[in-house]
Motif scaffolding. Structure first.
Motif, PDB file in Angstrom:
ATOM      1  N   TRP A 137       0.848  -1.190   0.000  1.00  0.00           N
ATOM      2  CA  TRP A 137       0.000   0.000   0.000  1.00  0.00           C
ATOM      3  C   TRP A 137       0.883   1.239   0.000  1.00  0.00           C
ATOM      4  CZ3 TRP A 137      -3.581   1.085   4.817  1.00  0.00           C
ATOM      5  CH2 TRP A 137      -4.486   2.105   4.522  1.00  0.00           C
ATOM      6  N   ALA A 138       0.517   2.219  -0.819  1.00  0.00           N
ATOM      7  CA  ALA A 138       1.168   3.530  -0.794  1.00  0.00           C
ATOM      8  C   ALA A 138       0.249   4.510  -0.075  1.00  0.00           C
ATOM      9  CB  ALA A 138       1.475   4.016  -2.203  1.00  0.00           C
ATOM     10  N   LEU A 161      -1.945  -6.395   4.159  1.00  0.00           N
ATOM     11  CA  LEU A 161      -1.740  -5.205   3.331  1.00  0.00           C
ATOM     12  C   LEU A 161      -0.775  -4.300   4.094  1.00  0.00           C
ATOM     13  CD1 LEU A 161      -2.411  -3.488   0.841  1.00  0.00           C
ATOM     14  CD2 LEU A 161      -4.308  -2.491   2.144  1.00  0.00           C
ATOM     15  N   LEU A 162       0.427  -4.139   3.549  1.00  0.00           N
ATOM     16  CA  LEU A 162       1.521  -3.461   4.247  1.00  0.00           C
ATOM     17  C   LEU A 162       1.829  -2.126   3.589  1.00  0.00           C
ATOM     18  CD1 LEU A 162       3.817  -3.778   6.433  1.00  0.00           C
ATOM     19  CD2 LEU A 162       5.248  -4.601   4.526  1.00  0.00           C
ATOM     20  N   ASN A 163       1.708  -1.046   4.360  1.00  0.00           N
ATOM     21  CA  ASN A 163       2.122   0.264   3.865  1.00  0.00           C
ATOM     22  C   ASN A 163       3.640   0.371   3.915  1.00  0.00           C
ATOM     23  OD1 ASN A 163       2.048   3.109   3.165  1.00  0.00           O
ATOM     24  ND2 ASN A 163       2.450   3.532   5.317  1.00  0.00           N
ATOM     25  N   VAL A 164       4.229   0.708   2.771  1.00  0.00           N
ATOM     26  CA  VAL A 164       5.665   0.952   2.681  1.00  0.00           C
ATOM     27  C   VAL A 164       5.854   2.464   2.636  1.00  0.00           C
ATOM     28  CG1 VAL A 164       7.732   0.656   1.262  1.00  0.00           C
ATOM     29  CG2 VAL A 164       6.125  -1.241   1.547  1.00  0.00           C
ATOM     30  N   VAL A 165       6.480   3.002   3.668  1.00  0.00           N
ATOM     31  CA  VAL A 165       6.544   4.450   3.858  1.00  0.00           C
ATOM     32  C   VAL A 165       7.459   5.104   2.824  1.00  0.00           C
ATOM     33  CG1 VAL A 165       7.052   6.302   5.481  1.00  0.00           C
ATOM     34  CG2 VAL A 165       6.133   4.133   6.322  1.00  0.00           C
ATOM     35  N   GLN A 166       6.903   6.031   2.061  1.00  0.00           N
ATOM     36  CA  GLN A 166       7.670   6.805   1.091  1.00  0.00           C
ATOM     37  C   GLN A 166       8.036   8.173   1.670  1.00  0.00           C
ATOM     38  OE1 GLN A 166       4.616   5.378  -2.225  1.00  0.00           O
ATOM     39  NE2 GLN A 166       6.030   6.880  -3.066  1.00  0.00           N
ATOM     40  N   THR A 167       9.159   8.696   1.229  1.00  0.00           N
ATOM     41  CA  THR A 167       9.528  10.065   1.579  1.00  0.00           C
ATOM     42  C   THR A 167       8.552  11.025   0.886  1.00  0.00           C
ATOM     43  OG1 THR A 167      10.966  10.467  -0.323  1.00  0.00           O
ATOM     44  CG2 THR A 167      11.947   9.352   1.595  1.00  0.00           C
TER      45      THR A 167
END
Length: 433
Positions: A44-45, A346-352
């Protein structure tokens, strides 16, 4: 076949015309599609302009709370120091600072496929009421402002290119009451009583109007706003025809409006798929077979009759300077536990704010990719066994999750095991080796 879940060790409103109507009796005819039951793992973004200040989740609300509690400490002071007083420089002035200049959706999607994700979810809109799609109904969107890109559309193109199913998340139902802090004012100091910029009629489209005094729940009671929600999320569904739709709430508004949206989503998907229903809708209440139950930052305590999902993040929901991330081992253990209970992760991958990933996040993802490449046969397409597991973690007292269920990560002992099964094979996961 015995497999280690440790990172490194392998031991072996008006709904559209169609089948579904806006009633529970009709929605209970839903059939869970095989793709979702087999997929097990999505990325997830959870990403947007609230990442800009690098202060984590809920910034758009918390910056309007002069004397916050434990969830809001520092955001008001940070905003005051860096951007100015919220009576003049508010969230509307943060949005143009989000440029996403290092965002490469194609490159990220290749990475997420390598990591083992089978579906990808783009945020559509958070509680900040800023849309990441090319909306014709709402001018505060990412095509007209910020990065000037159709974020949802570009994510979708990248997902399709890599063969991943595509979803969107909507957090709009809670926005109407959540954003009311922008209509306040300082209680103390030299700006006491000076209205924040949310009170300016010029910005009512972003901050919403002022809610009635008794309209303070997670979801608004205002029927006009409920209809607006239906129209705008229907636009999102109709424009992009996603395979998956997530609502950050229980069944929206608990009334016909929410059920109408679900029925519309299902019916539109059947039209897209020549009469077959492949859509997945998820919200935060027991499904009773109507949709997929979602548990935020938590897991169920046993095998569920119906497929379900945990949504969680590898760190904070939005980028936060100095945040601590889950380890790859914690993510893998969480995935195994969830899958053994008939769920998906459902895993959020943290974006800058700029759109790329930090080196430590890349390292975690690389370690997960190594594990799924070797052990994926015991995850993808699997089903629960007679029991989900054995060992101290199944019998001892377990910490409760933040929003229900059990905590999504916890300490395992070497005698803790979990099970899955597929094609007559029983897989045994050693949760700590």
């Amino acid at each position: 076949i015995i497999i280690s879940a440790s990172t490194f060790t392998l031991v072996a409103q008006e709904s559209s015309e169609g089948k579904f109507k806006a009633t529970d009796a009709s929605l209970e005819h839903y059939k869970y599609p095989d793709w979702f039951r087999d997929a097990k793992f999505g990325i997830w973004a959870h990403w947007g302009p609230q990442a800009v200040p690098r202060q984590g989740d809920w910034y758009a609300r918390n910056m309007y709370i002069q004397e916050g509690g434990k969830w809001e400490i520092g955001d008001y002071e940070d905003h005051l120091k860096r951007y100015g007083h919220p009576s003049v420089s508010g969230y509307k002035d943060i949005i143009p600072l989000w440029k996403a200049e290092r965002w490469n959706p194609e490159q990220l999607m290749k990475l997420y496929k390598k990591v083992g994700a089978k579906y990808f979810v783009s945020m559509g809109t958070h509680h900040d009421n800023f849309f990441l799609w090319n909306s014709k109904l709402h001018s505060w969107n990412s095509v007209k402002m910020g990065p000037h890109k159709d974020v949802v559309g570009l994510w979708q193109q990248a997902a399709k290119k890599e063969g991943l199913l595509f979803g969107v998340s909507e957090h709009l139902a809670a926005s109407y009451t959540w954003f009311q802090k922008a209509h306040g004012a300082d209680k103390t100091g030299d700006k006491a009583g000076v209205p924040y910029d949310g009170n300016d009629p010029k910005y009512a489209e972003l901050y919403h109007g002022k809610a009635a005094a008794d309209d303070t729940g997670w979801m608004t009671k205002n029927p006009v706003w409920q209809k607006e929600w239906f129209d705008r999320i229907s636009e999102l569904v109709d424009m992009y025809k996603p395979d998956f739709l997530y609502s950050d709430c229980a069944l929206p508004f608990g009334n016909e409006v929410g059920r109408s949206l679900i029925a519309h989503f299902y019916n539109e998907d059947m039209q897209k798929n020549n009469g077959e229903l492949e859509a997945v809708y998820t919200c935060k209440e027991p499904s009773k077979g109507r949709f997929v139950q979602d548990v935020e930052r938590g897991v169920l305590d046993s095998i569920s009759e119906f497929p379900w999902q945990t949504d969680t993040s590898i760190g904070d929901w939005f980028y936060r300077t100095g945040q601590k991330y889950k380890t790859s081992e914690e993510v893998i253990q969480m995935l195994v536990d969830i899958v053994s209970k008939n769920g998906n992760l459902l895993l959020n991958v943290v974006q800058t704010p700029e759109g790329d990933l930090e080196p430590d996040v890349l390292k975690i993802l690389d370690e997960i990719a190594g594990w799924t490449k070797i052990n994926g046969e015991a995850i993808y397409g699997s089903r629960p066994w007679k029991i989900y597991g054995e060992g101290p973690s199944t019998t001892g007292k377990q910490e409760k999750g933040q929003f229900g269920g059990l905590k999504d990560t916890r300490g395992y002992q070497p005698s803790d095991i979990c099970f899955t099964t597929k094609n007559g094979v029983l897989y045994v996961f050693c949760m700590n080796t």
